[in-house]
Design a protein around this motif. Structure first.
Motif, PDB file in Angstrom:
ATOM      1  N   GLY A   1       2.369  -0.368   3.436  1.00 22.75           N
ATOM      2  CA  GLY A   1       3.092  -1.330   4.266  1.00 22.75           C
ATOM      3  C   GLY A   1       2.139  -2.232   5.032  1.00 22.75           C
ATOM      4  O   GLY A   1       2.504  -3.333   5.437  1.00 22.75           O
ATOM      5  N   ALA A   2       0.918  -1.747   5.254  1.00 26.71           N
ATOM      6  CA  ALA A   2      -0.097  -2.577   5.921  1.00 26.71           C
ATOM      7  C   ALA A   2      -0.773  -3.497   4.906  1.00 26.71           C
ATOM      8  O   ALA A   2      -0.926  -4.700   5.136  1.00 26.71           O
ATOM      9  N   ALA A   3      -1.146  -2.915   3.749  1.00 25.94           N
ATOM     10  CA  ALA A   3      -1.901  -3.698   2.751  1.00 25.94           C
ATOM     11  C   ALA A   3      -1.088  -4.875   2.216  1.00 25.94           C
ATOM     12  O   ALA A   3      -1.635  -5.950   1.940  1.00 25.94           O
ATOM     13  N   ALA A   4       0.219  -4.660   2.093  1.00 26.78           N
ATOM     14  CA  ALA A   4       1.053  -5.712   1.494  1.00 26.78           C
ATOM     15  C   ALA A   4       1.378  -6.834   2.471  1.00 26.78           C
ATOM     16  O   ALA A   4       2.171  -7.711   2.153  1.00 26.78           O
ATOM     17  N   GLN A   5       0.754  -6.804   3.650  1.00 27.46           N
ATOM     18  CA  GLN A   5       0.902  -7.953   4.566  1.00 27.46           C
ATOM     19  C   GLN A   5      -0.215  -8.968   4.327  1.00 27.46           C
ATOM     20  O   GLN A   5      -0.323  -9.974   5.032  1.00 27.46           O
TER      21      GLN A   5
ATOM     22  N   ILE B   1       9.830   7.560  -9.344  1.00 21.89           N
ATOM     23  CA  ILE B   1       8.952   7.331  -8.184  1.00 21.89           C
ATOM     24  C   ILE B   1       9.734   6.641  -7.061  1.00 21.89           C
ATOM     25  O   ILE B   1       9.140   6.055  -6.164  1.00 21.89           O
ATOM     26  N   LEU B   2      11.064   6.730  -7.137  1.00 20.99           N
ATOM     27  CA  LEU B   2      11.909   5.982  -6.210  1.00 20.99           C
ATOM     28  C   LEU B   2      11.647   6.334  -4.747  1.00 20.99           C
ATOM     29  O   LEU B   2      11.524   5.448  -3.908  1.00 20.99           O
ATOM     30  N   MET B   3      11.539   7.641  -4.451  1.00 21.80           N
ATOM     31  CA  MET B   3      11.393   8.017  -3.041  1.00 21.80           C
ATOM     32  C   MET B   3      10.054   7.544  -2.470  1.00 21.80           C
ATOM     33  O   MET B   3       9.974   7.129  -1.312  1.00 21.80           O
ATOM     34  N   HIS B   4       9.004   7.606  -3.289  1.00 23.99           N
ATOM     35  CA  HIS B   4       7.718   7.070  -2.830  1.00 23.99           C
ATOM     36  C   HIS B   4       7.825   5.559  -2.621  1.00 23.99           C
ATOM     37  O   HIS B   4       7.297   5.013  -1.659  1.00 23.99           O
ATOM     38  N   ALA B   5       8.513   4.917  -3.567  1.00 22.44           N
ATOM     39  CA  ALA B   5       8.666   3.460  -3.485  1.00 22.44           C
ATOM     40  C   ALA B   5       9.442   3.068  -2.229  1.00 22.44           C
ATOM     41  O   ALA B   5       9.071   2.123  -1.523  1.00 22.44           O
ATOM     42  N   ILE B   6      10.501   3.823  -1.926  1.00 25.46           N
ATOM     43  CA  ILE B   6      11.296   3.509  -0.730  1.00 25.46           C
ATOM     44  C   ILE B   6      10.483   3.797   0.541  1.00 25.46           C
ATOM     45  O   ILE B   6      10.556   3.052   1.525  1.00 25.46           O
ATOM     46  N   GLY B   7       9.674   4.874   0.500  1.00 24.55           N
ATOM     47  CA  GLY B   7       8.800   5.178   1.643  1.00 24.55           C
ATOM     48  C   GLY B   7       7.859   4.014   1.909  1.00 24.55           C
ATOM     49  O   GLY B   7       7.658   3.591   3.055  1.00 24.55           O
ATOM     50  N   SER B   8       7.280   3.477   0.839  1.00 22.77           N
ATOM     51  CA  SER B   8       6.385   2.331   0.966  1.00 22.77           C
ATOM     52  C   SER B   8       7.155   1.106   1.449  1.00 22.77           C
ATOM     53  O   SER B   8       6.671   0.320   2.271  1.00 22.77           O
ATOM     54  N   ASN B   9       8.377   0.974   0.955  1.00 18.61           N
ATOM     55  CA  ASN B   9       9.217  -0.186   1.280  1.00 18.61           C
ATOM     56  C   ASN B   9       9.611  -0.206   2.771  1.00 18.61           C
ATOM     57  O   ASN B   9       9.532  -1.259   3.429  1.00 18.61           O
ATOM     58  N   VAL B  10       9.999   0.946   3.330  1.00 16.18           N
ATOM     59  CA  VAL B  10      10.347   0.971   4.763  1.00 16.18           C
ATOM     60  C   VAL B  10       9.091   0.776   5.615  1.00 16.18           C
ATOM     61  O   VAL B  10       9.151   0.218   6.716  1.00 16.18           O
ATOM     62  N   SER B  11       7.936   1.209   5.072  1.00 17.23           N
ATOM     63  CA  SER B  11       6.670   0.950   5.783  1.00 17.23           C
ATOM     64  C   SER B  11       6.414  -0.548   5.856  1.00 17.23           C
ATOM     65  O   SER B  11       5.856  -1.049   6.837  1.00 17.23           O
ATOM     66  N   GLY B  12       6.815  -1.243   4.799  1.00  9.16           N
ATOM     67  CA  GLY B  12       6.653  -2.695   4.778  1.00  9.16           C
ATOM     68  C   GLY B  12       7.443  -3.344   5.899  1.00  9.16           C
ATOM     69  O   GLY B  12       7.008  -4.334   6.493  1.00  9.16           O
ATOM     70  N   GLN B  13       8.603  -2.767   6.204  1.00  6.25           N
ATOM     71  CA  GLN B  13       9.400  -3.299   7.314  1.00  6.25           C
ATOM     72  C   GLN B  13       8.630  -3.178   8.620  1.00  6.25           C
ATOM     73  O   GLN B  13       8.558  -4.126   9.415  1.00  6.25           O
ATOM     74  N   LEU B  14       8.005  -1.996   8.816  1.00  6.78           N
ATOM     75  CA  LEU B  14       7.191  -1.807  10.027  1.00  6.78           C
ATOM     76  C   LEU B  14       5.977  -2.735  10.005  1.00  6.78           C
ATOM     77  O   LEU B  14       5.651  -3.388  10.991  1.00  6.78           O
ATOM     78  N   GLY B  15       5.313  -2.773   8.833  1.00  2.00           N
ATOM     79  CA  GLY B  15       4.091  -3.576   8.702  1.00  2.00           C
ATOM     80  C   GLY B  15       4.340  -5.049   8.973  1.00  2.00           C
ATOM     81  O   GLY B  15       3.541  -5.709   9.649  1.00  2.00           O
ATOM     82  N   SER B  16       5.468  -5.555   8.478  1.00  2.62           N
ATOM     83  CA  SER B  16       5.729  -6.989   8.654  1.00  2.62           C
ATOM     84  C   SER B  16       5.968  -7.335  10.125  1.00  2.62           C
ATOM     85  O   SER B  16       5.534  -8.375  10.611  1.00  2.62           O
ATOM     86  N   VAL B  17       6.640  -6.438  10.839  1.00  2.00           N
ATOM     87  CA  VAL B  17       6.894  -6.698  12.261  1.00  2.00           C
ATOM     88  C   VAL B  17       5.586  -6.625  13.050  1.00  2.00           C
ATOM     89  O   VAL B  17       5.309  -7.470  13.916  1.00  2.00           O
ATOM     90  N   ILE B  18       4.764  -5.620  12.719  1.00  3.72           N
ATOM     91  CA  ILE B  18       3.470  -5.497  13.418  1.00  3.72           C
ATOM     92  C   ILE B  18       2.594  -6.708  13.091  1.00  3.72           C
ATOM     93  O   ILE B  18       1.932  -7.270  13.973  1.00  3.72           O
ATOM     94  N   ALA B  19       2.593  -7.125  11.821  1.00  2.00           N
ATOM     95  CA  ALA B  19       1.801  -8.301  11.439  1.00  2.00           C
ATOM     96  C   ALA B  19       2.290  -9.539  12.194  1.00  2.00           C
ATOM     97  O   ALA B  19       1.480 -10.344  12.665  1.00  2.00           O
TER      98      ALA B  19
END
Lengths: 384, 49
Positions: free
Chosen positions: A115-119, A353-371
């Protein structure tokens, strides 16, 4: 007699008569995309209709021409109250927070780093925008399209470059809806077939309730200390999540997820459309912003994938991550996670790999707000 | 730190954008890293109890 035809004469009597006509076409295309292609219809349809409304003769629905004697129209009032005050994006965030389940992230906490890297796209696009001649504040507002998160884009653009709010919002929501078309080619270009077939073990366990309750509070406090300016964004997101996870506010949680989300989305879209006045929208800047929005999404996806490949260099063979997971660090939730799961299944039937993908996806929500918070905190330091 | 920020104010917008990029990416990774530690510690505590 002239007053009867003032609607026609005010448009066709002007040397720029083609501008409102082109804006009706832009509005029509957005409505067509929303209805026929189902691209983010909840936002593109109201934005498209707002773009038509605000460009009708004399703009009585929006900001009337100076000296016309008309009061501010209802779209202008909504803009002043909902966008200028940043109220609408924050209310949307309460609704989004109430919809997010951080459970998959708690089971695979390492996913948070994707979620951090994809910002990366936010910052890469900001650099590209400065090279194209945009000021630092404009470039930051354009880069934040890469947050893949409408409210954050609106929030930042409204502070740094309110005159670009219309094209930035349209770009953000358009590309979010185009994630199924943008991400797969980038993923295929940056990964091998062997990498896309990597299996990831998922351990079924439920996170304790107290963690789900403490997490939104802890995140808000940490973000508040690291980047105080991000508190409205992260605070409203986490408030919505706390309502959801508390377990004692089910009615409020449902209201936030449904009534609040629907009502604010309805008003947000048409109000953004109000900012698409022809004279401001029909510029080269708009075209460049649309192009850079695509660049932002591509760099986001690439940043997440390349980070996953970097991590794999240090992991033992049996614990390697499927690098497609990195692409889900973009905050287009849950679309990105679903796309990656579909791609994994297409490569090898039964690769879940859906659950890992969703885990990464919700991290992206956090990452985008922090970014977004980082950009809000850092840009004013240099842009004095 | 203040001197560094002040010196950058006279640079081009692209150099400033590079500085925001460096600071922003570090900030995002560190902040999410702290969230990671919070989750890890909480998971460990819940397994013990």
């Amino acid at each position: 007699m002239q007053d009867i035809f003032i609607g026609f004469t005010s448009v066709f009597g002007s040397p720029d008569w083609w501008q409102p006509l082109l804006m009706y076409l832009v509005g029509g295309v957005l409505i067509w995309l929303a209805i026929n292609k189902e691209y983010e219809p909840m936002l593109l349809l109201p934005i498209g209709f707002g773009a038509i409304l605000v460009n009708l003769p004399l703009s009585i629905a929006g900001t009337p021409p100076a000296g016309s004697g008309y009061e501010a129209g209802f779209l202008q009032i909504l803009y002043e109250m909902g966008i200028k005050t940043e109220l609408f994006p924050l209310l949307i965030f309460i609704a989004v927070g109430a919809m997010i389940d951080f459970g998959p992230l708690f089971k695979n906490p390492f996913m948070i780093f994707f979620g951090a890297a994809a910002q990366f796209g936010i910052f890469a696009t900001m650099i590209v925008a400065t090279l194209l001649g945009f000021s630092l504040k404009e470039a930051a507002s354009i880069g934040i399209i890469g947050a893949a998160d409408g409210p954050t884009s609106i929030f930042v653009a409204n502070i740094f470059a309110p005159e670009l709010l219309g094209p930035i919002s349209v770009a953000a929501y358009s590309y979010m809806s185009l994630v199924p078309l943008i991400q797969p080619p980038v993923i295929r270009a940056l990964t091998t077939r062997k990498e896309r077939r990597i299996h990831m073990v998922y351990h079924e366990s439920s996170a304790p309730k107290w963690l789900k309750v403490i997490f939104p509070i802890a995140v808000t406090m940490i973000a508040g200390f690291v980047a105080p300016i991000s508190v409205p964004l992260i605070g409203s997101l986490m408030f919505g999540n706390l309502i959801r996870e508390s377990g004692v506010l089910e009615r409020l949680s449902q209201a936030a997820q449904n009534e609040l989300a629907n009502l604010v989305t309805l008003l947000l879209g048409i109000t953004i459309g109000c900012s698409m006045v022809a004279a401001n929208f029909l510029t080269w800047k708009t075209l460049m912003i649309m192009g850079m929005g695509l660049v932002a999404f591509v760099f986001d996806t690439a940043g997440g994938i390349l980070f996953a490949k970097l991590v794999n260099l240090f992991l033992p063979k049996e614990r390697k991550v499927n690098p497609m997971i990195g692409a889900c660090g973009i905050s287009a939730f849950p679309m990105s996670g679903r796309i990656v799961q579909k791609m994994a299944n297409d490569e090898e039937k039964g690769n879940i790999i859906l659950m890992h993908a969703i885990g990464s996806n919700v991290s992206g929500q956090l990452g985008s707000v922090i970014a977004g918070g980082m950009v809000l905190a850092l840009v004013p330091l240099f842009a004095k | 730190m203040d001197a560094f920020i002040q010196s950058l104010q006279y640079e081009s917008d692209t150099i400033k954008a590079l500085a925001v990029t460096a600071g922003g990416l570090v900030g995002v990774f560190v902040t999410l890293g702290v969230f990671f530690l919070v989750i890890q510690v909480s998971n460990k505590l819940s397994k013990k109890s």
